[in-house]
Design a protein around this motif. Structure first.
Motif, PDB file in Angstrom:
ATOM      1  N   TYR A 122       0.841  -1.191   0.000  1.00 52.09           N
ATOM      2  CA  TYR A 122       0.000   0.000   0.000  1.00 52.09           C
ATOM      3  C   TYR A 122       0.879   1.243   0.000  1.00 52.09           C
ATOM      4  O   TYR A 122       2.012   1.234   0.489  1.00 52.09           O
ATOM      5  CB  TYR A 122      -0.918   0.026   1.228  1.00 52.09           C
ATOM      6  CG  TYR A 122      -1.727  -1.235   1.412  1.00 52.09           C
ATOM      7  CD1 TYR A 122      -2.752  -1.550   0.532  1.00 52.09           C
ATOM      8  CD2 TYR A 122      -1.453  -2.121   2.450  1.00 52.09           C
ATOM      9  CE1 TYR A 122      -3.499  -2.707   0.688  1.00 52.09           C
ATOM     10  CE2 TYR A 122      -2.182  -3.282   2.613  1.00 52.09           C
ATOM     11  CZ  TYR A 122      -3.204  -3.575   1.732  1.00 52.09           C
ATOM     12  OH  TYR A 122      -3.934  -4.729   1.879  1.00 52.09           O
ATOM     13  N   LEU A 180      -3.297   3.868   1.235  1.00 53.86           N
ATOM     14  CA  LEU A 180      -3.494   3.934   2.671  1.00 53.86           C
ATOM     15  C   LEU A 180      -4.550   5.004   2.962  1.00 53.86           C
ATOM     16  O   LEU A 180      -4.755   5.899   2.140  1.00 53.86           O
ATOM     17  CB  LEU A 180      -2.170   4.281   3.360  1.00 53.86           C
ATOM     18  CG  LEU A 180      -1.082   3.193   3.320  1.00 53.86           C
ATOM     19  CD1 LEU A 180       0.254   3.800   3.712  1.00 53.86           C
ATOM     20  CD2 LEU A 180      -1.426   2.036   4.225  1.00 53.86           C
ATOM     21  N   PRO A 181      -5.256   4.987   4.100  1.00 51.92           N
ATOM     22  CA  PRO A 181      -5.047   4.092   5.255  1.00 51.92           C
ATOM     23  C   PRO A 181      -5.656   2.706   5.071  1.00 51.92           C
ATOM     24  O   PRO A 181      -6.631   2.532   4.355  1.00 51.92           O
ATOM     25  CB  PRO A 181      -5.737   4.841   6.386  1.00 51.92           C
ATOM     26  CG  PRO A 181      -6.815   5.629   5.722  1.00 51.92           C
ATOM     27  CD  PRO A 181      -6.276   6.018   4.375  1.00 51.92           C
ATOM     28  N   ARG A 182      -5.043   1.745   5.760  1.00 53.35           N
ATOM     29  CA  ARG A 182      -5.510   0.368   5.829  1.00 53.35           C
ATOM     30  C   ARG A 182      -5.312  -0.119   7.256  1.00 53.35           C
ATOM     31  O   ARG A 182      -4.318   0.228   7.919  1.00 53.35           O
ATOM     32  CB  ARG A 182      -4.707  -0.530   4.878  1.00 53.35           C
ATOM     33  CG  ARG A 182      -4.794  -0.126   3.409  1.00 53.35           C
ATOM     34  CD  ARG A 182      -6.027  -0.668   2.746  1.00 53.35           C
ATOM     35  NE  ARG A 182      -6.163  -0.161   1.376  1.00 53.35           N
ATOM     36  CZ  ARG A 182      -6.931  -0.721   0.451  1.00 53.35           C
ATOM     37  NH1 ARG A 182      -7.624  -1.805   0.737  1.00 53.35           N
ATOM     38  NH2 ARG A 182      -7.013  -0.189  -0.768  1.00 53.35           N
ATOM     39  N   GLU A 183      -6.217  -0.941   7.717  1.00 58.03           N
ATOM     40  CA  GLU A 183      -6.106  -1.458   9.076  1.00 58.03           C
ATOM     41  C   GLU A 183      -4.824  -2.264   9.222  1.00 58.03           C
ATOM     42  O   GLU A 183      -4.487  -3.087   8.368  1.00 58.03           O
ATOM     43  CB  GLU A 183      -7.313  -2.328   9.407  1.00 58.03           C
ATOM     44  CG  GLU A 183      -7.323  -2.818  10.849  1.00 58.03           C
ATOM     45  CD  GLU A 183      -8.571  -3.611  11.184  1.00 58.03           C
ATOM     46  OE1 GLU A 183      -8.640  -4.125  12.320  1.00 58.03           O
ATOM     47  OE2 GLU A 183      -9.469  -3.719  10.322  1.00 58.03           O
ATOM     48  N   GLY A 184      -4.087  -1.998  10.292  1.00 62.31           N
ATOM     49  CA  GLY A 184      -2.842  -2.693  10.549  1.00 62.31           C
ATOM     50  C   GLY A 184      -1.620  -2.038   9.939  1.00 62.31           C
ATOM     51  O   GLY A 184      -0.501  -2.536  10.125  1.00 62.31           O
ATOM     52  N   GLU A 237       0.466   1.842   9.103  1.00 67.50           N
ATOM     53  CA  GLU A 237       0.596   3.226   9.552  1.00 67.50           C
ATOM     54  C   GLU A 237       0.483   4.189   8.369  1.00 67.50           C
ATOM     55  O   GLU A 237       1.093   3.967   7.324  1.00 67.50           O
ATOM     56  CB  GLU A 237       1.941   3.439  10.258  1.00 67.50           C
ATOM     57  CG  GLU A 237       2.193   2.501  11.428  1.00 67.50           C
ATOM     58  CD  GLU A 237       1.203   2.687  12.559  1.00 67.50           C
ATOM     59  OE1 GLU A 237       0.680   3.815  12.703  1.00 67.50           O
ATOM     60  OE2 GLU A 237       0.962   1.711  13.287  1.00 67.50           O
ATOM     61  N   SER A 238      -0.291   5.247   8.563  1.00 63.81           N
ATOM     62  CA  SER A 238      -0.441   6.272   7.534  1.00 63.81           C
ATOM     63  C   SER A 238       0.637   7.336   7.675  1.00 63.81           C
ATOM     64  O   SER A 238       1.218   7.533   8.747  1.00 63.81           O
ATOM     65  CB  SER A 238      -1.826   6.918   7.630  1.00 63.81           C
ATOM     66  OG  SER A 238      -2.839   5.966   7.376  1.00 63.81           O
TER      67      SER A 238
END
Length: 395
Positions: A275, A289-293, A295-296
């Motif tokens: 990502y 991003l963002p995606r769970e798990g 960092e953005s």
């Protein structure tokens, strides 16, 4: 090519309405350095830009020492150069170990110990060739520099896992004396940066003697290298410690746009190559991003600037810039001759308020940035004729 001829070719291109730099034998001709100090206007300052010293081919990192000496890494020779009293010593320092050079590998960063005035210790990152043909490893070394022509007591402190594709490396000391080291080499779409048994695409956290801190986030986990502090990074040529919070700030290259500024969390996964914010090198958009798990980023650069070198300014020479974050830029949107210096302004919540690009008039690839003991800002250009530039208030 002589500087006078480069200047003549560039002038002809500009007169003819062509976009510089011009090309010779398929390669861009770099812009010449200014022969005399140049005064440039910014939003809230007039700055004088001068060449401190030049003549270092493709340097990568530098350290401005408390006594004013400047150490510069000559990546491919490889050599460690020294500038004393604004003069580049024609002879490199002696006492380096064997260093493997090649595509993006060689002698990389140099950093002074926080107590350098008393212990004279400097740290270097570089690549060491391994016994297996074609493999090498990121390495951390330490020596004493006392102002003489030879490094003393050089010792290898840490050596990483085998790699076959390399990238750059940066270092910074945290307030607690721990040393953060970035490791490149995860440029393509292979999941190297997600493999916790390897060090490509990782931020490492080490003790000052090269040992691994017991409180690192992955210590004791099976099949995970204990030096890893964060992962999921692509090439990463810039780190700095926030002067008030002590947090690690980190700039990372996207492949095609989507360069980002991160605040690094222990154990954090920053997404690469799964990502991101830009596109892959073939133009395919990345899943964002963002995606769970994962960092953005704190902020992104779109188009990309190839950030290299990072510094929070704290000097008195430019009081209006105190607390601002500066990032070197190699080029914007993959256009030759578009490098500069990014100035970023945040509020107390670290929300971005202002973004300004400086010294683009010089058309130089800015590889690193540092604050000197005099409060001036120093830049390292990565060109065939690499140079150290000084920024100070214009009278």
């Amino acid at each position: 090519m002589p500087r006078s001829l480069i200047a003549f070719i560039t002038a002809l291109a500009l007169h003819a309405g062509m976009a510089a730099p011009v090309y010779a034998q398929g390669r861009p001709v770099p812009y010449p350095l200014p022969e005399a100090p140049v005064v440039l206007e910014t939003i809230n300052a007039r700055i004088n830009v001068s060449v401190v010293a030049e003549g270092i081919p493709r340097p990568f990192g530098f350290a401005v020492l408390p006594d004013g000496d400047i150490l510069v890494t000559d990546r491919y020779t490889p050599a460690l150069r020294v500038i004393r009293d604004d003069m580049l010593d024609p002879e490199p320092l002696q006492g380096l170990p064997a260093i493997r050079t090649g595509f993006h590998s060689g002698l990389l960063d140099v950093e002074a110990h926080p107590d350098y005035t008393n212990n004279q210790l400097i740290y270097l990152t570089y690549h060491t060739a391994l016994e297996t043909d074609g493999e090498y490893a990121i390495t951390l070394g330490r020596a004493r520099y006392d102002g003489s022509d030879t490094l003393a007591d050089f010792e290898q402190l840490f050596i990483g896992t085998p790699m076959t594709i390399s990238g750059g490396s940066r270092m910074v000391f945290a307030p607690d004396g721990k040393l953060f080291v970035t490791v490149g080499g995860a440029m393509d779409r292979r999941p190297l940066a997600q493999d916790l048994a390897r060090l490509e695409g990782k931020v490492l956290r080490l003790n000052a003697d090269g040992s691994i801190p017991a409180d690192n986030p992955f210590v004791g986990q099976a099949d995970v290298h204990p030096a890893i502090y964060s992962y999921g990074h692509r090439d990463q040529y810039a780190v700095a410690i926030h002067p008030e919070t002590g947090e690690l700030f980190h700039a990372e290259l996207g492949p095609l746009g989507g360069d980002k500024l991160n605040v690094i969390k222990a154990g954090g996964n920053y997404g690469w190559p799964l990502y991101g914010y830009g596109s892959y090198n073939d133009g395919e958009p990345m899943e964002k991003l963002p995606r769970e798990g994962f960092e953005s980023a704190l902020l992104i650069w779109q188009p990309g600037i190839v950030p290299s070198g990072l510094m929070f300014y704290s000097g008195d020479a430019f009081p209006q810039w105190q607390g601002n974050l500066f990032a070197g830029s190699i080029q914007r949107g993959r256009l030759p001759g578009s490098g500069g210096l990014e100035r970023l302004v945040f509020n107390e919540n670290m929300w971005e308020l202002q973004r300004e690009t400086l010294v683009t008039e010089l058309h130089q690839r800015i590889r690193d940035v540092a604050q000197g003991p005099d409060g001036f800002i120093y830049l390292l250009t990565e060109e065939d004729n690499g140079a150290v530039l000084k920024l100070q208030p214009a009278q």
